[in-house]
Design a protein around this motif. Sequence first.
Motif, mmCIF file in Angstrom:
data_model
loop_
_atom_site.group_PDB
_atom_site.id
_atom_site.type_symbol
_atom_site.label_atom_id
_atom_site.label_comp_id
_atom_site.label_asym_id
_atom_site.label_seq_id
_atom_site.Cartn_x
_atom_site.Cartn_y
_atom_site.Cartn_z
ATOM 1 N N GLY A 101 4.980 -2.769 0.446
ATOM 2 C CA GLY A 101 4.035 -3.546 -0.181
ATOM 3 C C GLY A 101 4.758 -3.751 -1.863
ATOM 4 O O GLY A 101 4.653 -4.945 -2.247
ATOM 5 N N ASP A 102 5.149 -2.671 -2.183
ATOM 6 C CA ASP A 102 5.729 -2.676 -3.603
ATOM 7 C C ASP A 102 7.101 -3.259 -3.583
ATOM 8 O O ASP A 102 7.560 -3.935 -4.414
ATOM 9 C CB ASP A 102 5.935 -1.154 -4.048
ATOM 10 N N ASN A 107 1.504 -13.600 1.904
ATOM 11 C CA ASN A 107 1.104 -12.303 2.084
ATOM 12 C C ASN A 107 -0.158 -12.103 3.225
ATOM 13 O O ASN A 107 -0.888 -13.149 3.515
ATOM 14 C CB ASN A 107 0.380 -11.495 0.751
ATOM 15 N N HIS A 108 -0.342 -10.986 3.299
ATOM 16 C CA HIS A 108 -1.278 -10.782 4.494
ATOM 17 C C HIS A 108 -2.902 -11.227 4.368
ATOM 18 O O HIS A 108 -3.465 -11.581 5.421
ATOM 19 C CB HIS A 108 -1.305 -9.319 5.262
ATOM 20 N N TYR A 148 7.424 -5.864 -1.295
ATOM 21 C CA TYR A 148 7.160 -7.246 -1.309
ATOM 22 C C TYR A 148 6.806 -7.780 -2.402
ATOM 23 O O TYR A 148 6.909 -9.072 -2.935
ATOM 24 C CB TYR A 148 6.039 -7.219 -0.094
ATOM 25 N N GLU A 193 -0.402 -3.118 -5.069
ATOM 26 C CA GLU A 193 -1.551 -4.149 -4.623
ATOM 27 C C GLU A 193 -2.005 -3.835 -3.250
ATOM 28 O O GLU A 193 -3.131 -4.127 -2.742
ATOM 29 C CB GLU A 193 -0.840 -5.516 -4.783
ATOM 30 N N GLU A 194 -1.214 -3.114 -2.501
ATOM 31 C CA GLU A 194 -1.458 -2.773 -1.149
ATOM 32 C C GLU A 194 -2.985 -1.847 -1.137
ATOM 33 O O GLU A 194 -3.820 -2.112 -0.365
ATOM 34 C CB GLU A 194 -0.497 -2.151 -0.272
ATOM 35 N N THR A 214 -6.004 -3.797 -2.023
ATOM 36 C CA THR A 214 -6.384 -5.064 -1.107
ATOM 37 C C THR A 214 -7.718 -4.747 -0.480
ATOM 38 O O THR A 214 -7.944 -3.503 0.126
ATOM 39 C CB THR A 214 -5.438 -5.376 -0.031
ATOM 40 N N GLU A 261 3.541 1.588 4.386
ATOM 41 C CA GLU A 261 2.962 0.310 4.328
ATOM 42 C C GLU A 261 2.864 -0.018 2.758
ATOM 43 O O GLU A 261 3.145 -1.124 2.197
ATOM 44 C CB GLU A 261 1.371 0.250 4.658
ATOM 45 N N CYS A 262 2.546 1.082 1.723
ATOM 46 C CA CYS A 262 2.533 0.759 0.213
ATOM 47 C C CYS A 262 3.837 0.783 -0.203
ATOM 48 O O CYS A 262 4.238 -0.268 -0.983
ATOM 49 C CB CYS A 262 1.777 2.386 -0.291
ATOM 50 N N GLY A 298 1.489 -7.172 8.714
ATOM 51 C CA GLY A 298 1.544 -7.424 7.339
ATOM 52 C C GLY A 298 2.292 -7.969 6.730
ATOM 53 O O GLY A 298 2.556 -9.236 6.898
ATOM 54 N N ASN A 299 2.916 -7.593 5.511
ATOM 55 C CA ASN A 299 3.692 -8.281 4.596
ATOM 56 C C ASN A 299 5.259 -8.379 5.082
ATOM 57 O O ASN A 299 5.763 -9.033 4.261
ATOM 58 C CB ASN A 299 3.587 -7.830 3.126
#
Length: 387
Positions: A362-363, A50-51, A365, A377-378, A381, A358-359, A38-39
């Motif tokens: 993402g935050d 990004n992924h 990232y 954003e995760e 998506t 993952e979230c 992923g990211n």
Amino acid sequence: MQVAGIIAEYNPFHNGHAELIRMAREAGATHIVAVMSGNFVQRGEPALWNHSVRTKAALSGGVDLVLQLPVPYAVSGAQSFARAGVEILDSLGCVDWLVFGSECGDADKITETAKAVYGEEIKPLIAEEMKRGISFASARENALHAINPEYAEIIKSPNNILGVEYAAAIQRINSKMQPVTFKRIGAEHDSDNTENGIASASLIRKNVLGGEAWSGFVPNPYIYEKEETADINNIERAILYKMRMADKDGLAKAPDISEGIENRIISAAQSANSLEDLYALAKTKRYSHARIRRIIINYFLGITAEDLKTLVPYIRVLGFNGNGSELIKNADARLPIITKTADIAGLEESAQQIFSAECRAGDVYALCFDTVHSCGEEKKTKPVICE
């Protein structure tokens, strides 16, 4: 239908990756499925794009279905990275081959080496070598040399090492997938050289961030050209702050921690003025630069060793084309296939924990761009769909 699986980061998808896909199709593969980080990636840093962008590039380059390698496994050593990727492909229930590039280009030799690496004969030899205070990698290489010098030669090269871990993971779960390798062509891993239009991913990233020429080394460069790039320098001070505030017990819960290395990292963080300083000060003979980077980014992202003990709990779809849609429909999957992140809320607790990681990633990232992005954003998506 002959389905080939690939485990990759595609950071970015380059001409060498496209060549591997071409060779797989030439060998008889009708469908290609890739498990992609992923990211955040194995180097302990954010992916350059990004992924979703990297998924679009992979689909345009010949992949039919892109699945996500969740962040705890993506930002881990070769064994966990390979294990999780193999589990996802095997769980899809329709993948025939695990395809990868390697320096030796011989799947049988790589499989033999994997058996030796995880066999009983090698354990006391490694233990004896480790008494000399050398790194685990060096101890394993020396031990393998005592068993068969050819095995030791194979694990000197980075793509061979991953291949050995792929083969070992296939053996461990008794998968029906067959390892298929093609000899790596073009520039070597992490090389600054180019050959026949192929450059290493590290050189391409370096050129992108440095404003040097790079577009000739990737298929369809237009996919990337208007997209923002992420840079770890944008979160450098945040990481340094986190490490300066770290406590020994908390850091000890991060993956890859042993032998009190957490004390050395905390001490290094008190005097380091940059991430490169921190990595250099914390590095030891036993702990490589790459391992230190992964420990630090895992701690920063809140990923623990316990997270890595969790078997992959779902198959998350990042993108597909017509062939990929066919794969999803024909999959005899042992894990839930996720196309909408909202569906993860209905899964077991381990799945929700992995997606929470993952979230969080993402935050973080979202802070890696020159223009800060919002949180969440995760969860928003959606899979990339290419007709």
